[in-house]
Scaffold this active site. Structure first.
Site, PDB file in Angstrom:
ATOM      1  N   ASP A  97      26.517 146.980 -80.321  1.00 19.05           N
ATOM      2  CA  ASP A  97      26.694 147.874 -79.177  1.00 19.05           C
ATOM      3  C   ASP A  97      25.593 147.728 -78.134  1.00 19.05           C
ATOM      4  OD1 ASP A  97      29.001 149.311 -78.880  1.00 19.05           O
ATOM      5  OD2 ASP A  97      28.460 150.848 -80.325  1.00 19.05           O
ATOM      6  N   TYR A 134      23.201 155.875 -82.542  1.00 19.67           N
ATOM      7  CA  TYR A 134      22.717 155.327 -83.811  1.00 19.67           C
ATOM      8  C   TYR A 134      21.271 155.741 -84.060  1.00 19.67           C
ATOM      9  CZ  TYR A 134      26.845 152.497 -82.924  1.00 19.67           C
ATOM     10  OH  TYR A 134      28.129 152.083 -82.621  1.00 19.67           O
TER      11      TYR A 134
END
Length: 354
Positions: A97, A134
Site C-alpha cells: 500500500d 497499519y
C-alpha cells in the site's frame, strides 16, 4: 500489425503541464493527448469517470475512528502462530500500500485527462490512509520494536521479497521509463495488487473475526478492502480505455504477457498463503488457493479478458462476503454490468471488445 513487436512502438510520455489554456478543456486522450488542465465534470471525454469518482469518494474514513480497545486486550492472547502471521501480514500490506500512493500520483503526472488526475488524487489519499492504518493498528497492539520489525518485513523476508520482485520491476520500469506500454503494464499490476495480492492477508483477519478475535482490526481491513475494490474497478476501466486509444498494443503478444503475469501472481500469492497461513486454525489452504484463482478470474474479466481457471469461477470462501458487506459480489453498478460483456473474448484478441 506489420510484424513489429509492440515493444518497438512505445511512445515516451512527458509530464503534463499544470495549466495550458491553449488546449481544449476536454482532453483529447488519456495519455499523450492535449488538455488545458481545466476540469469540467460536465464535459469529459469519458463521462462515466464521474461515477467512479463519486463511488470512491463515498468511502471516506479515518483509521483513528476505529475502536481498538478489545484488540489491545486480545492480541497477547493470540497463539504464537497468529501473532507472527498478524505482524508479517501487516508488513506485507504496508509494503504494497505504501508505494500505491506514489503510483497513483505518477500515473496522474503523465495523464492528459484532468478527470483522471482528480480520481487519482482521491485514490492516492486513500492509499495513504491505508498505510497509516497499519501503523495505527500496530501502535495499538504491540511495542515499538515489534512495529518497526513488522514494517521491515517487506525488506527482509525472503519469501515476501520473491513474491514482490516482479511488481517492483514493473513499477520501477514505469518510473524510470514512462511510456504508453509501461503505463499499461503498471496498470495491470495495480489491478493485480488491488484485486488479488491482498486477499490471503484479508482472509486471515476475517478468519480471526469469525472467532470474535481482533474485530477492530478486521473492521479496518474491511474498509481497506472496499476501497481497493473500487480502485481496482477504476484502474481496470482506465486500462481498457487507454488500450482502446492505443490499439497498436492490442496484440496477442501483449495479451499473452498479461495472462503470464496473472499466472505468476497466482503462483506467488498461493506460495505466500502456504507460508503465512499454514498453522492458522480455520483456514483451509486448498480453499484459499481456489479463492486466489477465483479472484484472478474476476480481475481478468474486469480487464476485458477471459478466465484462465475454469474450475474456479465461483467464490469458494463465501463467508468472507460478510466482512465486506457483500460489496464485491452483490452490488450491481454501471461498471459491473459493462464488464460482463467481456467474459467470452478470445484469448488471442482479448481486448477487441473495448
Amino acid at each position: 500489425m506489420d510484424g513489429r513487436s509492440y515493444r518497438t512502438l512505445s511512445t515516451v510520455l512527458s509530464k503534463v503541464n499544470i495549466l495550458d489554456p491553449m488546449n481544449p478543456n476536454r482532453s483529447t486522450a488519456l495519455f499523450g493527448g492535449k488538455a488545458s488542465g481545466i476540469l469540467n465534470w460536465n464535459d469529459l471525454k469519458y463521462p462515466h469517470f464521474y461515477k467512479h469518482r463519486e463511488q470512491i469518494r463515498a468511502l471516506f474514513w479515518r483509521a483513528s475512528e476505529v475502536d481498538m480497545t478489545h484488540d489491545i486486550k486480545q492480541f497477547p492472547n493470540l497463539t504464537a502462530s497468529e501473532q507472527t502471521a498478524f505482524l508479517k501480514i501487516i508488513g506485507l500490506l504496508a509494503t504494497l500500500d505504501g508505494p500505491q500512493t506514489d503510483m497513483a500520483a505518477r500515473i496522474s503526472q503523465y495523464s492528459t485527462d484532468p478527470s483522471v488526475k482528480s480520481v487519482m488524487a482521491t485514490i492516492a489519499d486513500q492509499e495513504s490512509e491505508h498505510n497509516h492504518s497499519y501503523a495505527y493498528v500496530l501502535s495499538s497492539v504491540t511495542t515499538l520494536d515489534k512495529q518497526i520489525e513488522s514494517f521491515e518485513t517487506g525488506r527482509t523476508d525472503e519469501v515476501l521479497l520473491e513474491r514482490n520482485s516482479r511488481i517492483m520491476e514493473i513499477y520501477n520500469e514505469f518510473a524510470q521509463n514512462p511510456t504508453i506500454l509501461n503505463v499499461l503494464k503498471a496498470m495491470v499490476y495495480t489491478t493485480l495488487l488491488e484485486g488479488l495480492f491482498f486477499y490471503s492477508g484479508f482472509a486471515f483477519f476475517y478468519n480471526l473475526a469469525r472467532d470474535q478475535k481482533m474485530v477492530g482490526t478486521s473492521t479496518m481491513i474491511s474498509y481497506i478492502n472496499r476501497d481497493e475494490l473500487q480502485h481496482g474497478r477504476f484502474i481496470s476501466e482506465l486500462f481498457r480505455a487507454t488500450l482502446a486509444e492505443h490499439p497498436e498494443y492490442n496484440t496477442s503478444e501483449f495479451t499473452d504477457w498479461v495472462y503470464d503475469q496473472f499466472r505468476h501472481s497466482v503462483e506467488q500469492e498461493t506460495k505466500w498463503s502456504h507460508y503465512i497461513l499454514a498453522n492458522i486454525d480455520g483456514i483451509d489452504l486448498l480453499e484459499m488457493e481456489g479463492y486466489i484463482k477465483y479472484r484472478a478470474n474476476k480481475m481478468l474479466r474486469l480487464l476485458g479478458l477471459s478466465e484462465i481457471y475454469q474450475d474456479h469461477t465461483e467464490n469458494p470462501m463465501k463467508w468472507i462476503r460478510a466482512y465486506v458487506d457483500n460489496f464485491d459480489d452483490t452490488k450491481t453498478d454501471f461498471f459491473e454490468q459493462k464488464s460482463r460483456q467481456y467474459t467470452k473474448t478470445s484469448d488471442l484478441n482479448g481486448f477487441d471488445e473495448l
